[in-house]
Design a protein around this motif. Structure first.
Motif, PDB file in Angstrom:
ATOM      1  N   GLN A   1      -0.680   0.111  -4.025  1.00  0.00           N
ATOM      2  CA  GLN A   1      -1.666  -0.876  -4.510  1.00  0.00           C
ATOM      3  C   GLN A   1      -2.499  -1.036  -3.054  1.00  0.00           C
ATOM      4  O   GLN A   1      -2.516  -0.226  -1.925  1.00  0.00           O
ATOM      5  CB  GLN A   1      -0.876  -2.593  -4.034  1.00  0.00           C
ATOM      6  CG  GLN A   1      -0.128  -2.824  -5.236  1.00  0.00           C
ATOM      7  CD  GLN A   1       0.215  -4.218  -5.169  1.00  0.00           C
ATOM      8  OE1 GLN A   1      -0.404  -5.034  -3.967  1.00  0.00           O
ATOM      9  NE2 GLN A   1       0.964  -4.379  -6.221  1.00  0.00           N
ATOM     10  N   THR A   2      -3.715  -0.931  -3.354  1.00  0.00           N
ATOM     11  CA  THR A   2      -4.734  -1.263  -2.687  1.00  0.00           C
ATOM     12  C   THR A   2      -5.437  -2.072  -1.744  1.00  0.00           C
ATOM     13  O   THR A   2      -4.438  -3.340  -2.073  1.00  0.00           O
ATOM     14  CB  THR A   2      -6.475  -0.891  -2.953  1.00  0.00           C
ATOM     15  OG1 THR A   2      -6.731  -2.278  -3.828  1.00  0.00           O
ATOM     16  CG2 THR A   2      -6.397   0.244  -4.298  1.00  0.00           C
ATOM     17  N   PRO A   3      -5.054  -2.350  -0.222  1.00  0.00           N
ATOM     18  CA  PRO A   3      -5.417  -3.281   0.118  1.00  0.00           C
ATOM     19  C   PRO A   3      -6.049  -4.266  -0.136  1.00  0.00           C
ATOM     20  O   PRO A   3      -5.964  -5.501  -0.262  1.00  0.00           O
ATOM     21  CB  PRO A   3      -6.159  -2.673   1.541  1.00  0.00           C
ATOM     22  CG  PRO A   3      -5.902  -1.678   1.794  1.00  0.00           C
ATOM     23  CD  PRO A   3      -6.005  -0.951   0.133  1.00  0.00           C
ATOM     24  N   GLU A   4      -7.519  -4.133  -0.956  1.00  0.00           N
ATOM     25  CA  GLU A   4      -7.886  -5.233  -1.652  1.00  0.00           C
ATOM     26  C   GLU A   4      -7.491  -6.234  -2.810  1.00  0.00           C
ATOM     27  O   GLU A   4      -7.937  -7.136  -3.494  1.00  0.00           O
ATOM     28  CB  GLU A   4      -8.560  -4.322  -2.540  1.00  0.00           C
ATOM     29  CG  GLU A   4     -10.280  -3.969  -1.494  1.00  0.00           C
ATOM     30  CD  GLU A   4      -9.804  -2.673  -0.909  1.00  0.00           C
ATOM     31  OE1 GLU A   4      -9.136  -1.572  -0.925  1.00  0.00           O
ATOM     32  OE2 GLU A   4     -11.128  -2.530   0.141  1.00  0.00           O
ATOM     33  N   THR A   5      -6.759  -4.962  -3.444  1.00  0.00           N
ATOM     34  CA  THR A   5      -5.844  -6.037  -4.507  1.00  0.00           C
ATOM     35  C   THR A   5      -4.567  -6.714  -3.636  1.00  0.00           C
ATOM     36  O   THR A   5      -4.452  -7.640  -4.515  1.00  0.00           O
ATOM     37  CB  THR A   5      -4.295  -4.634  -5.188  1.00  0.00           C
ATOM     38  OG1 THR A   5      -5.566  -3.428  -6.022  1.00  0.00           O
ATOM     39  CG2 THR A   5      -3.792  -5.217  -6.611  1.00  0.00           C
TER      40      THR A   5
ATOM     41  N   VAL B   1       0.410  -0.493   0.010  1.00  0.00           N
ATOM     42  CA  VAL B   1       0.223   0.083  -0.008  1.00  0.00           C
ATOM     43  C   VAL B   1       1.247   1.479   0.098  1.00  0.00           C
ATOM     44  O   VAL B   1       0.742   2.220  -0.731  1.00  0.00           O
ATOM     45  CB  VAL B   1      -0.870   0.024   1.347  1.00  0.00           C
ATOM     46  CG1 VAL B   1      -1.782   1.354   1.015  1.00  0.00           C
ATOM     47  CG2 VAL B   1      -1.946  -0.821   0.877  1.00  0.00           C
TER      48      VAL B   1
END
Length: 70
Positions: A22-26, A17
């Motif tokens: 990146q997003t946490p979801e990614t 992150v």
């Protein structure tokens, strides 16, 4: 006899992150082997955000999957 693995997921999440953007979801949708590959670029250097974005454009995910596989 099984040995417990201590994976540093919290450290990896911060790296994904804060340094890779990146997003946490990614991050959480990635396979561990994919994450380890991203972190092994060069002589111990991780993949930069710019490099990651180039790879995303070259190999976009197919709709409905997170890794392009069906």
């Amino acid at each position: 006899m099984s040995e417990k693995l201590n994976w540093p997921f919290e450290v990896w999440l911060r790296l994904a992150v804060l340094q890779m953007g990146q997003t946490p979801e990614t991050f959480w949708s990635m396979e561990v082997i994919d994450w380890l590959t991203l972190c092994k670029k060069g002589e111990g250097q991780g993949l930069s955000l710019a490099d990651f974005e180039v790879l995303q454009k070259q190999f976009p995910d197919k709709e409905g999957t997170h890794d392009g596989r069906k």
